[in-house]
Scaffold this motif. Structure first.
Motif, PDB file in Angstrom:
ATOM      1  N   GLN A 327       0.819  -1.223   0.000  1.00 39.55           N
ATOM      2  CA  GLN A 327       0.000   0.000   0.000  1.00 39.55           C
ATOM      3  C   GLN A 327       0.853   1.274   0.000  1.00 39.55           C
ATOM      4  N   PHE A 328       2.169   1.131   0.308  1.00 37.10           N
ATOM      5  CA  PHE A 328       3.065   2.290   0.349  1.00 37.10           C
ATOM      6  C   PHE A 328       4.034   2.316  -0.839  1.00 37.10           C
ATOM      7  N   LYS A 329       3.839   1.427  -1.792  1.00 38.23           N
ATOM      8  CA  LYS A 329       4.728   1.390  -2.952  1.00 38.23           C
ATOM      9  C   LYS A 329       4.611   2.672  -3.773  1.00 38.23           C
ATOM     10  N   ARG A 330       5.635   2.949  -4.539  1.00 41.46           N
ATOM     11  CA  ARG A 330       5.600   4.107  -5.431  1.00 41.46           C
ATOM     12  C   ARG A 330       4.393   4.018  -6.355  1.00 41.46           C
ATOM     13  N   GLY A 331       3.671   5.104  -6.470  1.00 38.11           N
ATOM     14  CA  GLY A 331       2.468   5.126  -7.291  1.00 38.11           C
ATOM     15  C   GLY A 331       1.192   4.989  -6.490  1.00 38.11           C
ATOM     16  N   GLU A 332       1.316   4.492  -5.244  1.00 44.26           N
ATOM     17  CA  GLU A 332       0.150   4.393  -4.362  1.00 44.26           C
ATOM     18  C   GLU A 332      -0.044   5.724  -3.628  1.00 44.26           C
ATOM     19  N   SER A 333      -1.278   6.001  -3.217  1.00 43.19           N
ATOM     20  CA  SER A 333      -1.588   7.290  -2.583  1.00 43.19           C
ATOM     21  C   SER A 333      -0.883   7.464  -1.237  1.00 43.19           C
ATOM     22  N   ARG A 334      -0.523   6.356  -0.597  1.00 41.47           N
ATOM     23  CA  ARG A 334       0.111   6.433   0.725  1.00 41.47           C
ATOM     24  C   ARG A 334       1.640   6.434   0.644  1.00 41.47           C
ATOM     25  N   HIS A 335       2.188   6.448  -0.555  1.00 39.64           N
ATOM     26  CA  HIS A 335       3.637   6.330  -0.727  1.00 39.64           C
ATOM     27  C   HIS A 335       4.409   7.384   0.062  1.00 39.64           C
ATOM     28  N   GLU A 336       4.000   8.644  -0.054  1.00 40.08           N
ATOM     29  CA  GLU A 336       4.743   9.724   0.588  1.00 40.08           C
ATOM     30  C   GLU A 336       4.729   9.617   2.110  1.00 40.08           C
ATOM     31  N   VAL A 337       3.662   9.030   2.659  1.00 39.76           N
ATOM     32  CA  VAL A 337       3.596   8.859   4.122  1.00 39.76           C
ATOM     33  C   VAL A 337       4.783   8.046   4.606  1.00 39.76           C
ATOM     34  N   ASN A 338       5.064   6.942   3.934  1.00 35.51           N
ATOM     35  CA  ASN A 338       6.165   6.077   4.359  1.00 35.51           C
ATOM     36  C   ASN A 338       7.528   6.672   4.013  1.00 35.51           C
ATOM     37  N   VAL A 339       7.593   7.459   2.949  1.00 37.59           N
ATOM     38  CA  VAL A 339       8.844   8.151   2.613  1.00 37.59           C
ATOM     39  C   VAL A 339       9.249   9.064   3.758  1.00 37.59           C
ATOM     40  N   HIS A 340       8.304   9.854   4.252  1.00 39.34           N
ATOM     41  CA  HIS A 340       8.600  10.760   5.369  1.00 39.34           C
ATOM     42  C   HIS A 340       8.897   9.976   6.644  1.00 39.34           C
ATOM     43  N   TYR A 341       8.218   8.845   6.811  1.00 39.18           N
ATOM     44  CA  TYR A 341       8.460   8.010   7.995  1.00 39.18           C
ATOM     45  C   TYR A 341       9.907   7.496   7.999  1.00 39.18           C
ATOM     46  N   CYS A 342      10.375   7.040   6.848  1.00 33.05           N
ATOM     47  CA  CYS A 342      11.751   6.544   6.733  1.00 33.05           C
ATOM     48  C   CYS A 342      12.769   7.658   6.989  1.00 33.05           C
ATOM     49  N   LYS A 343      12.464   8.843   6.495  1.00 38.62           N
ATOM     50  CA  LYS A 343      13.367   9.981   6.737  1.00 38.62           C
ATOM     51  C   LYS A 343      13.435  10.314   8.218  1.00 38.62           C
ATOM     52  N   ALA A 344      12.295  10.213   8.901  1.00 44.89           N
ATOM     53  CA  ALA A 344      12.268  10.494  10.337  1.00 44.89           C
ATOM     54  C   ALA A 344      13.058   9.445  11.117  1.00 44.89           C
ATOM     55  N   ILE A 345      12.972   8.186  10.706  1.00 44.25           N
ATOM     56  CA  ILE A 345      13.753   7.130  11.361  1.00 44.25           C
ATOM     57  C   ILE A 345      15.237   7.474  11.277  1.00 44.25           C
ATOM     58  N   GLU A 346      15.669   7.825  10.066  1.00 44.01           N
ATOM     59  CA  GLU A 346      17.098   8.086   9.868  1.00 44.01           C
ATOM     60  C   GLU A 346      17.562   9.330  10.626  1.00 44.01           C
ATOM     61  N   SER A 347      16.832  10.418  10.497  1.00 46.22           N
ATOM     62  CA  SER A 347      17.303  11.668  11.094  1.00 46.22           C
ATOM     63  C   SER A 347      17.158  11.681  12.610  1.00 46.22           C
ATOM     64  N   GLU A 348      16.068  11.125  13.149  1.00 45.35           N
ATOM     65  CA  GLU A 348      15.798  11.263  14.580  1.00 45.35           C
ATOM     66  C   GLU A 348      16.342  10.122  15.432  1.00 45.35           C
ATOM     67  N   LEU A 349      16.467   8.931  14.864  1.00 40.52           N
ATOM     68  CA  LEU A 349      16.919   7.785  15.649  1.00 40.52           C
ATOM     69  C   LEU A 349      18.317   7.320  15.269  1.00 40.52           C
ATOM     70  N   CYS A 350      18.748   7.629  14.058  1.00 38.22           N
ATOM     71  CA  CYS A 350      20.056   7.155  13.586  1.00 38.22           C
ATOM     72  C   CYS A 350      21.020   8.282  13.244  1.00 38.22           C
ATOM     73  N   GLY A 351      20.542   9.514  13.292  1.00 36.66           N
ATOM     74  CA  GLY A 351      21.327  10.638  12.788  1.00 36.66           C
ATOM     75  C   GLY A 351      22.682  10.813  13.433  1.00 36.66           C
ATOM     76  N   HIS A 352      22.831  10.438  14.699  1.00 35.86           N
ATOM     77  CA  HIS A 352      24.116  10.603  15.394  1.00 35.86           C
ATOM     78  C   HIS A 352      25.173   9.642  14.871  1.00 35.86           C
ATOM     79  N   PHE A 353      24.764   8.670  14.062  1.00 41.17           N
ATOM     80  CA  PHE A 353      25.690   7.620  13.630  1.00 41.17           C
ATOM     81  C   PHE A 353      25.781   7.493  12.113  1.00 41.17           C
ATOM     82  N   VAL A 354      25.239   8.454  11.382  1.00 47.51           N
ATOM     83  CA  VAL A 354      25.282   8.428   9.917  1.00 47.51           C
ATOM     84  C   VAL A 354      26.003   9.671   9.418  1.00 47.51           C
ATOM     85  N   GLN A 355      26.956   9.462   8.510  1.00 45.84           N
ATOM     86  CA  GLN A 355      27.673  10.582   7.894  1.00 45.84           C
ATOM     87  C   GLN A 355      27.757  10.370   6.389  1.00 45.84           C
ATOM     88  N   SER A 356      27.782  11.477   5.650  1.00 46.63           N
ATOM     89  CA  SER A 356      28.008  11.423   4.203  1.00 46.63           C
ATOM     90  C   SER A 356      29.501  11.533   3.944  1.00 46.63           C
TER      91      SER A 356
END
Length: 435
Positions: A327-356
């Motif tokens: 239901q969250f695949k690209r092209g589905e109406s809920r896709h962007e919801v999960n995109v933002h959810y994944c970004k929040a996981i990375e920035s808020e829970l993993c951000g102290h340990f990820v570098q570019s």
């Protein structure tokens, strides 16, 4: 025990268990001072009434003015302990003031509840005793008159509403917490970094174990890190394939899988991890309920994914997870919801340990402060560990290093002077803790 909901019907995607991120969360949602307050409340099973800080301060003023020859000296004490964070360095329990119910703190409570999931019934028996001067002892005594514990502490003393999702990590968390709490000054100085570290470990391990729910209780999955002083390169296959990339590729399953897991369970029962669903009895009634739910979910979401009626409970659950993810695949109406959810996981829970790192892209990184913290809690009450044993303990928590990083790690230990070499053999290298 996994207790299936009596009536399974498609509903709005909702996740209130096992994970602290909300679909509406964006960057900067957590205040770690307030999260720390919630954690201290859970860890010590103590609480304090809302909006008591000013009353506490007034009581301190009254007590000091009645005991000091020069009442005006209170102004100096107020400046010393109440104008910054010095008050919270006296005793960990004073951090309870940071858990006050203020507007916008629900996200912080969600993250605090992650640690309740790890603590379960475990709590710190008593506050570490620091070497306090007369003034600080007076402040602590006054503070103690404002706290309450046990049944009076309300939700603090209640049993957790979730079974541990990661039993192996829960055991290590309790072990490491008990050690760090036995060193009061070190506890106060490092507790936020300790919580940030375990927030990442929990996030990484739940992410990497989601797809293996059929295997039963999770095990530690490797996450390869480099040290912040190292250069990253594409030639380092473990760092590239089993570091940041494997996490980022799995973040999109967290919300769909855990939300589906929650939708299956009786809301009045203690929430069970997804892997506990393997304990469901494969009766015809259960199978029919799950197959009907899958068919209705597919129709309600208008998903093109083809599924067949399952003949076993595990296959029925697999169908539901595939649908929830679809239901969250690209092209589905809920896709962007999960995109933002994944970004929040990375920035808020993993951000102290990820570098570019330029052309190498994003990698998982540990700075020297986290390496020292990890080294100290892993060695714990022992005096020292062989390097090999130390690395095994790191891996038990989900942190792995390739050979190149291991060499850099030994060089770092040698620079700070906590290495003993019995010979040139790697097996004869011992590492001591620094606390």
């Amino acid at each position: 025990m996994f207790k299936l909901k009596t009536e399974l019907k498609p509903q709005n995607n909702k996740l209130t268990s096992f994970f602290p991120i909300n679909t509406k969360d964006r960057k900067g949602i957590f205040d770690w001072d307030i999260v720390l307050g919630h954690f201290v409340k859970y860890a010590y099973r103590k609480s304090i009434a809302s909006d008591q800080f000013e009353q506490f301060k007034l009581k301190c003023k009254e007590n000091f003015e009645s005991k000091l020859d020069e009442p005006q000296f209170w102004q100096h004490l107020e400046s010393m302990y109440f104008s910054g964070d010095e008050l919270y360095k006296i005793s960990p329990e004073l951090l309870l003031f940071k858990a006050q119910d203020i507007k916008g703190s629900s996200a912080n409570k969600r993250l605090g509840d992650l640690f309740l999931n790890l603590l379960q019934e475990h709590h710190l028996q008593e506050s570490p005793s620091l070497s306090l001067n007369f003034l600080e002892k007076e402040l602590v005594e006054t503070f103690n008159s404002f706290t309450f514990s046990g049944s009076k502490a309300g939700t603090v003393s209640k049993a957790p509403t979730e079974t541990p999702y990661l039993p192996f990590l829960r055991d290590l968390f309790v072990q490491d917490l008990d050690f760090i709490a036995s060193k009061p000054k070190y506890f106060i100085e490092n507790i936020i970094d300790f919580l940030k570290l375990y927030t990442f470990l929990y996030t990484a391990q739940i992410t990497l174990n989601l797809s293996e729910w059929k295997a039963g209780p999770p095990s530690a999955k490797p996450c390869y890190f480099i040290l912040d002083t190292e250069k990253a390169s594409d030639e380092r296959s473990y760092v590239k394939s089993y570091g940041y990339r494997q996490l980022a590729n799995s973040f999109d399953k967290v919300f769909p899988y855990l939300a589906m897991n929650e939708s299956l369970q009786d809301p009045s029962a203690v929430k069970q991890p997804l892997w506990a669903v393997t304990g469901l009895e494969s009766t015809q009634t259960v199978l029919e309920a799950l197959n009907t739910y899958a068919a209705e979910f597919k129709d309600e979401r208008q998903l093109p994914l083809e599924i067949n009626d399952a003949q076993e409970v595990e296959d029925a659950i697999e169908n539901l997870l595939l649908l929830s993810h679809a239901q969250f695949k690209r092209g589905e109406s809920r896709h962007e919801v999960n995109v933002h959810y994944c970004k929040a996981i990375e920035s808020e829970l993993c951000g102290h340990f990820v570098q570019s790192r330029g052309r190498s892209g994003r990698v998982l990184v540990l700075n020297q402060d986290y390496i020292l913290l990890l080294t100290n809690i892993v060695i714990g009450n022992r005096e020292r560990l062989r390097l090999h044993e130390l690395l095994v303990e790191f891996e038990a928590r989900g942190l792995s290093f390739d050979k190149q990083t291991q060499k850099v790690l030994v060089s770092f230990y040698e620079r700070i002077g906590n290495v003993e070499r019995m010979s040139d053999s790697g097996d004869a290298v011992y590492v001591r803790k620094t606390v």
